[in-house]
Design a protein around this motif. Structure first.
Motif, mmCIF file in Angstrom:
data_model
loop_
_atom_site.group_PDB
_atom_site.id
_atom_site.type_symbol
_atom_site.label_atom_id
_atom_site.label_comp_id
_atom_site.label_asym_id
_atom_site.label_seq_id
_atom_site.Cartn_x
_atom_site.Cartn_y
_atom_site.Cartn_z
ATOM 1 N N LYS A 2 -1.557 30.373 -14.547
ATOM 2 C CA LYS A 2 -1.312 30.329 -16.003
ATOM 3 C C LYS A 2 -0.046 29.546 -16.326
ATOM 4 N N CYS A 3 -0.033 29.018 -17.538
ATOM 5 C CA CYS A 3 1.082 28.183 -17.994
ATOM 6 C C CYS A 3 2.364 29.016 -18.102
ATOM 7 N N PRO A 4 3.492 28.542 -17.511
ATOM 8 C CA PRO A 4 4.745 29.305 -17.570
ATOM 9 C C PRO A 4 5.406 29.226 -18.954
ATOM 10 N N PHE A 5 4.896 28.331 -19.812
ATOM 11 C CA PHE A 5 5.514 28.154 -21.141
ATOM 12 C C PHE A 5 4.813 28.999 -22.198
ATOM 13 N N CYS A 6 3.471 28.946 -22.221
ATOM 14 C CA CYS A 6 2.758 29.683 -23.274
ATOM 15 C C CYS A 6 1.859 30.778 -22.700
ATOM 16 N N GLY A 7 1.747 30.834 -21.390
ATOM 17 C CA GLY A 7 0.965 31.896 -20.775
ATOM 18 C C GLY A 7 -0.535 31.659 -20.769
ATOM 19 N N ARG A 30 -1.123 20.575 -15.829
ATOM 20 C CA ARG A 30 -0.928 20.373 -17.269
ATOM 21 C C ARG A 30 -1.611 21.515 -17.991
ATOM 22 N N CYS A 31 -0.878 22.088 -18.969
ATOM 23 C CA CYS A 31 -1.445 23.179 -19.749
ATOM 24 C C CYS A 31 -2.394 22.591 -20.801
ATOM 25 N N VAL A 32 -3.598 23.134 -20.842
ATOM 26 C CA VAL A 32 -4.608 22.638 -21.785
ATOM 27 C C VAL A 32 -4.206 22.970 -23.227
ATOM 28 N N LYS A 33 -3.485 24.092 -23.396
ATOM 29 C CA LYS A 33 -3.148 24.541 -24.743
ATOM 30 C C LYS A 33 -1.888 23.867 -25.302
ATOM 31 N N CYS A 34 -0.758 23.948 -24.541
ATOM 32 C CA CYS A 34 0.500 23.411 -25.091
ATOM 33 C C CYS A 34 0.862 22.041 -24.519
ATOM 34 N N ASP A 35 0.098 21.568 -23.581
ATOM 35 C CA ASP A 35 0.257 20.228 -22.996
ATOM 36 C C ASP A 35 1.542 20.053 -22.180
HETATM 37 ZN ZN LIG Z 1 1.016 26.145 -22.115
#
Ligand SMILES: [Zn+2]
Length: 170
Positions: A2-7, A30-35
């Protein structure tokens, strides 16, 4: 991962590469949600197995202690400290590669005997005699026979390396 920035659990791997030794894999994600981008590292998790003694007690593998016992068997023998350490390293690597959580102490004994046999026949007999506890006289005779491939008291026997003398003195 999971993304460490937005989870967000949806991340894409954009690049995968190994380090020079090939024991660490680095992945760019690369996070699909927050990029946002981040990197993960994947490495092999190897642990030394615990040693299970004959009495059932468990103990940690101890490089120095094992090298110490081998040095004892090799005392006054023409074998360098470096050669002994290298032998202990090989035993350690062998135990790691087994991938077990627990290994019986007998297995260590076997590996030590194998290494000593390559390093020095006299030390091998010394160790084998103590290790095997001479449960059986035939067993000891067998060990002696195993190492007596060279001619007895011949010209090849310079330097007084007589296993029986070394073992029993006199
Ligand atoms: Zn993210």
């Amino acid at each position: 991962m999971k993304c460490p920035f937005c989870g967000d659990p949806n991340t894409q791997v954009t690049d995968t590469r190994e380090n020079e030794d090939g024991d660490v894999v680095r992945r760019r994600r690369r996070c699909v949600k927050c990029d946002k981008r981040f990197t993960t590292y994947e490495r092999i998790d190897l642990k030394m197995p615990h040693i299970v003694k004959r009495n059932g007690n468990r103990t940690e593998f101890d490089h120095a202690k094992l090298a110490g016992s081998m040095k004892l068997a090799l005392r006054k023998r023409p074998v360098t400290i470096e050669a002994i350490d290298a032998a202990v390293d090989r035993i350690e690597a062998r135990l790691l590669s087994m991938g077990e959580q627990e290994v019986p102490s007998e297995k260590i004994g076997e590996l030590v005997m194998k290494e000593l046999k390559k390093l020095d026949k006299v030390a091998y007999i010394r160790f084998a005699s103590v290790y095997r506890n001479f449960a059986d006289v035939d067993e000891f005779a067998e060990v002696i026979r195993e190492v007596q491939t060279r001619p007895r008291r011949g010209k090849a026997d310079k330097g007084g390396a007589d296993p029986e003398h070394d073992l029993f003195g006199g």
